[in-house]
Design a protein around this motif. Structure first.
Motif, PDB file in Angstrom:
ATOM      1  N   THR A 120      17.956 -31.155 -22.522  1.00  0.00           N
ATOM      2  CA  THR A 120      18.329 -30.706 -21.015  1.00  0.00           C
ATOM      3  C   THR A 120      16.976 -31.039 -20.220  1.00  0.00           C
ATOM      4  OG1 THR A 120      19.962 -29.236 -21.808  1.00  0.00           O
ATOM      5  CG2 THR A 120      19.127 -29.144 -19.465  1.00  0.00           C
ATOM      6  N   THR A 121      17.309 -31.668 -19.021  1.00  0.00           N
ATOM      7  CA  THR A 121      16.434 -31.966 -18.006  1.00  0.00           C
ATOM      8  C   THR A 121      16.811 -30.877 -16.872  1.00  0.00           C
ATOM      9  OG1 THR A 121      15.984 -34.220 -18.366  1.00  0.00           O
ATOM     10  CG2 THR A 121      15.150 -33.355 -16.400  1.00  0.00           C
ATOM     11  N   PHE A 122      16.066 -30.100 -16.623  1.00  0.00           N
ATOM     12  CA  PHE A 122      16.207 -29.114 -15.511  1.00  0.00           C
ATOM     13  C   PHE A 122      15.729 -29.607 -14.113  1.00  0.00           C
ATOM     14  CE2 PHE A 122      16.305 -25.816 -18.766  1.00  0.00           C
ATOM     15  CZ  PHE A 122      17.605 -25.606 -18.827  1.00  0.00           C
ATOM     16  N   HIS A 123      16.509 -29.786 -13.209  1.00  0.00           N
ATOM     17  CA  HIS A 123      16.011 -30.414 -12.011  1.00  0.00           C
ATOM     18  C   HIS A 123      15.784 -29.257 -10.856  1.00  0.00           C
ATOM     19  CE1 HIS A 123      16.874 -34.871 -12.514  1.00  0.00           C
ATOM     20  NE2 HIS A 123      17.651 -34.122 -13.604  1.00  0.00           N
ATOM     21  N   THR A 124      16.223 -28.110 -11.376  1.00  0.00           N
ATOM     22  CA  THR A 124      16.112 -26.900 -10.326  1.00  0.00           C
ATOM     23  C   THR A 124      15.633 -25.753 -11.276  1.00  0.00           C
ATOM     24  OG1 THR A 124      17.562 -27.499  -8.508  1.00  0.00           O
ATOM     25  CG2 THR A 124      16.865 -25.189  -9.092  1.00  0.00           C
ATOM     26  N   VAL A 125      14.479 -25.038 -10.984  1.00  0.00           N
ATOM     27  CA  VAL A 125      14.103 -23.983 -11.704  1.00  0.00           C
ATOM     28  C   VAL A 125      13.850 -22.830 -10.599  1.00  0.00           C
ATOM     29  CG1 VAL A 125      12.638 -22.891 -13.470  1.00  0.00           C
ATOM     30  CG2 VAL A 125      13.318 -25.178 -13.695  1.00  0.00           C
ATOM     31  N   LEU A 126      14.548 -21.726 -10.611  1.00  0.00           N
ATOM     32  CA  LEU A 126      14.261 -20.808  -9.541  1.00  0.00           C
ATOM     33  C   LEU A 126      13.512 -19.870  -9.815  1.00  0.00           C
ATOM     34  CD1 LEU A 126      18.028 -20.443  -8.592  1.00  0.00           C
ATOM     35  CD2 LEU A 126      16.586 -21.983  -7.520  1.00  0.00           C
ATOM     36  N   LYS A 127      12.559 -19.541  -8.859  1.00  0.00           N
ATOM     37  CA  LYS A 127      11.626 -18.387  -9.242  1.00  0.00           C
ATOM     38  C   LYS A 127      12.501 -17.054  -9.002  1.00  0.00           C
ATOM     39  CE  LYS A 127       7.365 -16.282  -7.448  1.00  0.00           C
ATOM     40  NZ  LYS A 127       6.202 -16.418  -6.339  1.00  0.00           N
ATOM     41  N   ASP A 128      13.373 -16.776  -8.244  1.00  0.00           N
ATOM     42  CA  ASP A 128      14.217 -15.634  -8.102  1.00  0.00           C
ATOM     43  C   ASP A 128      15.744 -15.793  -8.315  1.00  0.00           C
ATOM     44  OD1 ASP A 128      11.851 -14.017  -7.279  1.00  0.00           O
ATOM     45  OD2 ASP A 128      11.856 -15.267  -5.416  1.00  0.00           O
ATOM     46  N   PRO A 129      15.999 -16.250  -9.668  1.00  0.00           N
ATOM     47  CA  PRO A 129      17.360 -16.473  -9.723  1.00  0.00           C
ATOM     48  C   PRO A 129      18.349 -15.149  -9.792  1.00  0.00           C
ATOM     49  CG  PRO A 129      16.365 -16.242 -11.841  1.00  0.00           C
ATOM     50  CD  PRO A 129      15.146 -16.044 -10.708  1.00  0.00           C
ATOM     51  N   GLN A 296      10.786 -25.449  -4.051  1.00  0.00           N
ATOM     52  CA  GLN A 296      11.326 -26.722  -4.438  1.00  0.00           C
ATOM     53  C   GLN A 296      10.416 -27.093  -5.562  1.00  0.00           C
ATOM     54  OE1 GLN A 296      12.606 -29.599  -1.357  1.00  0.00           O
ATOM     55  NE2 GLN A 296      12.530 -31.461  -2.598  1.00  0.00           N
ATOM     56  N   ILE A 297      10.948 -27.453  -6.915  1.00  0.00           N
ATOM     57  CA  ILE A 297      10.370 -27.369  -8.008  1.00  0.00           C
ATOM     58  C   ILE A 297       9.929 -28.933  -8.379  1.00  0.00           C
ATOM     59  CG2 ILE A 297      12.084 -27.682  -9.659  1.00  0.00           C
ATOM     60  CD1 ILE A 297       9.151 -25.251  -9.704  1.00  0.00           C
ATOM     61  N   VAL A 298      10.856 -29.765  -7.785  1.00  0.00           N
ATOM     62  CA  VAL A 298      10.452 -31.268  -7.782  1.00  0.00           C
ATOM     63  C   VAL A 298      11.109 -32.239  -6.623  1.00  0.00           C
ATOM     64  CG1 VAL A 298      12.729 -31.715  -9.161  1.00  0.00           C
ATOM     65  CG2 VAL A 298      10.675 -33.173  -9.656  1.00  0.00           C
ATOM     66  N   SER A 299      10.477 -33.011  -6.296  1.00  0.00           N
ATOM     67  CA  SER A 299      11.055 -34.099  -5.128  1.00  0.00           C
ATOM     68  C   SER A 299      10.939 -35.484  -5.627  1.00  0.00           C
ATOM     69  CB  SER A 299      10.224 -33.744  -4.022  1.00  0.00           C
ATOM     70  OG  SER A 299      10.665 -34.669  -2.920  1.00  0.00           O
ATOM     71  N   GLY A 300      12.049 -36.237  -5.888  1.00  0.00           N
ATOM     72  CA  GLY A 300      11.884 -37.645  -6.129  1.00  0.00           C
ATOM     73  C   GLY A 300      11.445 -38.474  -5.078  1.00  0.00           C
ATOM     74  N   THR A 301      11.574 -37.967  -3.894  1.00  0.00           N
ATOM     75  CA  THR A 301      11.144 -38.874  -2.850  1.00  0.00           C
ATOM     76  C   THR A 301       9.516 -38.949  -2.786  1.00  0.00           C
ATOM     77  OG1 THR A 301      11.091 -37.187  -1.194  1.00  0.00           O
ATOM     78  CG2 THR A 301      13.354 -38.504  -1.399  1.00  0.00           C
ATOM     79  N   THR A 315       4.327 -30.102   3.744  1.00  0.00           N
ATOM     80  CA  THR A 315       4.449 -28.738   3.977  1.00  0.00           C
ATOM     81  C   THR A 315       3.799 -28.301   2.139  1.00  0.00           C
ATOM     82  OG1 THR A 315       6.660 -28.590   3.760  1.00  0.00           O
ATOM     83  CG2 THR A 315       5.657 -28.472   5.811  1.00  0.00           C
ATOM     84  N   PRO A 316       3.565 -27.114   2.021  1.00  0.00           N
ATOM     85  CA  PRO A 316       3.333 -26.481   0.772  1.00  0.00           C
ATOM     86  C   PRO A 316       4.269 -25.901   0.040  1.00  0.00           C
ATOM     87  CG  PRO A 316       2.652 -24.833   2.525  1.00  0.00           C
ATOM     88  CD  PRO A 316       3.346 -26.100   3.123  1.00  0.00           C
ATOM     89  N   TYR A 317       5.327 -26.653  -0.278  1.00  0.00           N
ATOM     90  CA  TYR A 317       6.373 -26.446  -1.441  1.00  0.00           C
ATOM     91  C   TYR A 317       5.881 -26.759  -2.702  1.00  0.00           C
ATOM     92  CZ  TYR A 317       7.728 -31.483  -0.986  1.00  0.00           C
ATOM     93  OH  TYR A 317       7.648 -32.830  -0.928  1.00  0.00           O
ATOM     94  N   TRP A 318       6.128 -26.319  -3.803  1.00  0.00           N
ATOM     95  CA  TRP A 318       5.669 -25.956  -4.900  1.00  0.00           C
ATOM     96  C   TRP A 318       5.499 -27.211  -5.599  1.00  0.00           C
ATOM     97  CZ3 TRP A 318      10.266 -22.421  -6.697  1.00  0.00           C
ATOM     98  CH2 TRP A 318       9.895 -21.088  -6.108  1.00  0.00           C
ATOM     99  N   TYR A 319       6.173 -28.222  -5.637  1.00  0.00           N
ATOM    100  CA  TYR A 319       5.968 -29.718  -6.127  1.00  0.00           C
ATOM    101  C   TYR A 319       5.092 -30.470  -5.213  1.00  0.00           C
ATOM    102  CZ  TYR A 319       7.027 -34.170  -8.323  1.00  0.00           C
ATOM    103  OH  TYR A 319       7.007 -35.189  -9.246  1.00  0.00           O
ATOM    104  N   ALA A 320       4.890 -30.407  -4.047  1.00  0.00           N
ATOM    105  CA  ALA A 320       3.844 -30.743  -3.282  1.00  0.00           C
ATOM    106  C   ALA A 320       2.714 -30.195  -3.443  1.00  0.00           C
ATOM    107  CB  ALA A 320       4.314 -30.758  -1.657  1.00  0.00           C
ATOM    108  N   GLU A 321       2.383 -29.059  -3.482  1.00  0.00           N
ATOM    109  CA  GLU A 321       0.726 -28.552  -4.052  1.00  0.00           C
ATOM    110  C   GLU A 321       0.418 -28.923  -5.230  1.00  0.00           C
ATOM    111  OE1 GLU A 321       0.166 -24.454  -1.846  1.00  0.00           O
ATOM    112  OE2 GLU A 321       2.055 -24.201  -3.214  1.00  0.00           O
ATOM    113  N   GLU A 322       1.379 -29.217  -6.148  1.00  0.00           N
ATOM    114  CA  GLU A 322       0.953 -29.727  -7.519  1.00  0.00           C
ATOM    115  C   GLU A 322       0.576 -30.953  -7.275  1.00  0.00           C
ATOM    116  OE1 GLU A 322       2.817 -30.026 -11.842  1.00  0.00           O
ATOM    117  OE2 GLU A 322       3.088 -28.023 -10.463  1.00  0.00           O
ATOM    118  N   LEU A 323       1.526 -32.105  -6.803  1.00  0.00           N
ATOM    119  CA  LEU A 323       1.303 -33.450  -6.865  1.00  0.00           C
ATOM    120  C   LEU A 323       0.211 -33.901  -6.129  1.00  0.00           C
ATOM    121  CD1 LEU A 323       2.982 -35.649  -8.577  1.00  0.00           C
ATOM    122  CD2 LEU A 323       4.273 -36.184  -6.621  1.00  0.00           C
TER     123      LEU A 323
END
Length: 770
Positions: A120-129, A296-301, A315-323
């Motif tokens: 399974t590929t998780f495209h969304t993983v929430l911090k506060d589900p 936002q845990i991932v962004s294809g764009t 802006t500093p969403y999670w995926y951007a800060e990492e990538l």
């Protein structure tokens, strides 16, 4: 000695959305299948897509079987199809929103049936589900041999929040096309921007993209670079179109006119092909993702543009800060137009730094191109197959107690009973009775049903949206601002039969408005409801009807789900809870655990409301009184044979007198279902569920006559049970009571579908329900 040599993987089925459906998951699934097929042509790849409409899509030949998003039976049938066809492995693309059921739980019905390994590929993983989201994701992970995520942050969340073993988690970067490192000028002539700096944002358009902050930055940028152009590429998100139309795009255009930058802003309002997208990216000098939400845990764009070697401001969403770490891009604060302007000017002023950033991004992206990503997936597939070979897992379907199939929801009779004014109160058989006109009570009930169906399948959702307009308009017209009260009865010729309606009808209107405010995605409905709700709420404290108090509690409870900080609403809930508890303590005795000296109509709403108050206020005394009175009411109405015999509307049941069961009505079943399911959510006692299910089955023939009250061919519900006959009329109250109960039961049982495996494995004793 066992033979541990694994057979090669020859067949892989991909489950998710798929092109030509226009969404990010569909694009990803399409690209992943293509990449794996090209990397290993010996693997037979095919697709089982999920449709969000009844018509489906014009799919390519690799699509072999289709799932209907809201139809759980199609998930089980798809599992049978995969098992029969000898598929070696399933690659599941997971996003909560593309699968039916609460938090997308329908997909679990498929996974539990499968005999082959699952990745399974998780495209969304929430911090506060929320509770449902957490349980669904954890159960999907349990049923998968490997889970793939696309960022280190997601790995940490899976391990720390969802307690998934580290050895099961695989990090594979979002795949990207392999494009050459080219100068932007190579593509600019295709878009008429030769010699001009070009900014780009692309993706499905919605209000959380923050594009207004780039538009606000343009005047300052244009002072230094007057030829600069900003492209916004992508169609509006289909869900946004459904609920809001092009409102956001129109507001952006208006803002651009206000700022005097319209000539520098170009919208490409369509879903672009990958070839076109590569050309847009190729022509770009600076890519901007001004998103407003950190979660936002991932962004294809973003992955595409970094991999193409483009300077990025984000802006500093999670995926951007990492990538964008290590000099691969620039981070600016959320909603900060000045910072965006400053960094755009900085990058355009400093060509050497801009190109250094481009090179770092492009080199990092070499590990993300689809051929590399596909190999990582193939390696993961092999590891998953090895894990399954060492620890075989049989289908759990034999041991899962599936709920009894319920009739499909039909709105046919509701549509027949509704005109441009609202829903008619009564029917003669299944024909609307014009002579009896309309009521606020029934239009409030109808509006509640429509809001509950906002997340149903596309056809029901469309019908409910159309129907909700007259019901909302009726409540607005029913509210008399001069008295602060709702009128209730309206004649067929649209004149009111009273200036002030009953307290109960007022409370029921508040219930409907609170439900709209707590749940709807419609800004218009929410805006109008808010105006009426705030004006109509305070007068309830002068009421003396316990049911009016209870209906109001239901509405305030729904409202607070979204607006939890409203002090007036909290105070009203507290006041009404005290009133209900005072009434119960005054009237009840050891042999009469009730709020009044008579058990009359819609009875279970009283303990239900008190339990809501006790739970919200953390009042043990309220909760204990509520549960005791609800248990007393159920025991009073259940027969030795196990079915319900509700207190009848003719004669009722007065203290110290004989009870009456003549003219039992569906509203009793509905209020009992709702109260029992809520009691379960508070206590985790399964008996409450069984009681609620039994109350619902009264409508389906589990009653003293053994007769259906629900009418399958019309979608209506008969008005009641007499001692020897069924009332054949199908009025609004009865039909809506059945439909609301059916929605509640089906939501609950979709949750039970996956929590049953937790019970079986000892991982959780019970599951919550809304």
């Amino acid at each position: 000695m066992a033979n541990n040599k694994l057979s090669p993987i020859k067949s892989v089925a991909f489950i998710g959305s798929y092109s030509p459906r226009q969404c990010g998951i569909a694009t990803f699934t399409t690209d992943l299948l293509k990449a794996i097929s090209e990397k290993n042509p010996n693997v037979n790849c095919f697709v089982v897509p999920v449709n969000d409409n009844d018509e489906g899509y014009d799919y390519p030949p690799e699509v072999r079987f289709e799932i209907q998003e809201q139809n759980i039976d199609t998930y089980r049938t798809a599992a049978d199809f995969l098992n029969i066809n000898g598929v070696d492995l399933v690659s599941l693309q997971h996003e909560y929103g593309i699968y039916g059921g609460t938090a997308g739980s329908h997909i679990l019905a498929l996974l539990r049936e499968l005999r082959m390994p699952v990745v399974t590929t998780f495209h969304t993983v929430l911090k506060d589900p929320d509770t449902y989201q957490r349980k669904v994701l954890m159960e999907i992970a349990r049923l998968s041999e490997r889970v793939v995520v696309m960022s280190k942050t997601a790995v940490d969340f899976l391990r720390d929040i969802y307690e998934i073993p580290a050895e099961k988690i695989v990090l594979i970067h979002h795949g990207i096309p392999d494009v050459p490192f080219v100068d932007p000028h190579f593509y600019k002539d295709q878009f008429g921007v030769e010699g001009k700096p070009l900014l780009l944002t692309f993706g499905l358009l919605s209000a959380n993209k923050g594009i207004e902050n780039v538009i606000n930055a343009l005047p300052k940028i244009l002072e230094k670079y007057p030829d600069l152009v900003y492209f916004v590429v992508g169609a509006t998100h289909p869900n946004v179109i459904r609920h809001e139309g092009e409102d956001y795009r129109l507001r952006l255009r208006y803002l651009a006119r206000q700022k005097g930058v319209s000539d520098h802003l170009v919208f490409y309002n369509r879903f672009v092909s990958m070839k076109e997208l590569i050309e847009f990216i190729g022509a770009t000098d600076i890519y901007i993702t001004p998103y407003l939400n950190q979660a936002q845990i991932v962004s294809g764009t973003l992955a595409y543009t970094v991999g193409a070697g483009k300077p990025v401001i984000s802006t500093p969403y999670w995926y951007a800060e990492e990538l964008l770490a290590d000099g691969r891009g620039i981070i600016v604060p959320f909603a900060d137009s000045d910072a965006i302007a400053k960094k755009v000017i900085y990058l355009l002023d400093n060509e050497s730094e801009r190109h250094a950033m481009r090179k770092k991004a492009y080199m990092f992206g070499r590990e993300m191109i689809w051929p590399v990503s596909a190999q990582h997936y193939l390696d993961t597939f092999k590891a998953a197959s090895h894990t399954r070979a060492l620890s075989p897992r049989l289908s759990t379907s034999k041991s899962v107690n599936r709920p009894i199939d319920l009739p499909a929801l039909k709105l046919d009779h509701v549509e027949r009973m509704t005109d441009s004014t609202g829903i008619f109160q009564h029917a003669l058989f299944d024909i609307p009775n014009f002579q009896e006109g309309y009521t606020t009570d029934d239009n409030a009930r109808a509006l509640i049903l429509c809001v509950m169906l906002e997340n149903a399948d596309a056809q029901l959702q469309k019908k409910a949206h159309k129907l909700s307009g007259p019901y909302m308009a009726f409540l607005n017209y029913a509210y008399n601002a001069s008295t602060g009260r709702f009128r209730n009865f309206m004649a067929f010729d649209r004149h009111w039969l009273e200036e002030v309606g009953s307290e109960d009808s007022h409370g029921r209107a508040i219930w409907a408005l609170g439900t709209v405010l707590g749940r709807t995605n419609s800004q218009g409905m929410a805006g109008l409801s808010s105006r009426i709700f705030g004006n109509a709420l305070p007068i309830v404290k002068t009421f003396t009807s316990p049911r009016a108090w209870a209906y109001t509690v239901m509405g305030v409870h729904e409202y607070l789900k979204r607006f939890g900080g409203d002090r007036v609403a909290h105070d009203t809930l507290s006041y009404l809870g005290e009133q209900l508890l005072r009434l119960y303590n005054t009237v009840s005795s050891s042999d009469w655990s009730w709020f009044e000296d008579v058990v009359s109509y819609g009875n279970a709403i009283l303990p239900h409301a008190l339990l809501i108050c006790g739970t919200a206020l953390d009042r043990t005394d309220m909760k204990e009184a509520a549960l005791k009175s609800l248990r007393w009411l159920i025991d009073l109405q259940q027969t030795d044979e196990g079915y319900f015999s509700f207190i009848g509307n003719q004669g009722l049941y007065r203290r110290n007198r004989e009870r009456n069961s003549s003219d039992q009505q569906p509203i009793e079943a509905q209020s009992t279902v709702s109260a029992c399911l809520y009691a379960y959510s508070v206590t985790n006692d399964m008996q409450w569920y069984h009681d609620g299910r039994s109350a619902f089955e009264w409508l389906l023939g589990r009653n003293h006559l053994g007769q259906l009250l629900y009418v399958p061919h019309t979608g209506g519900c008969r008005d009641g049970l007499h001692p020897n006959a069924v009332n054949q009329n199908q009025g609004a109250e009865s039909t809506l009571a059945y439909l609301i109960s059916s929605v509640e039961i089906q939501l609950f049982e979709s949750m039970m579908e996956f929590t049953s495996s937790y019970q079986q494995n000892g991982e959780a004793e019970h599951a919550p329900v809304a």
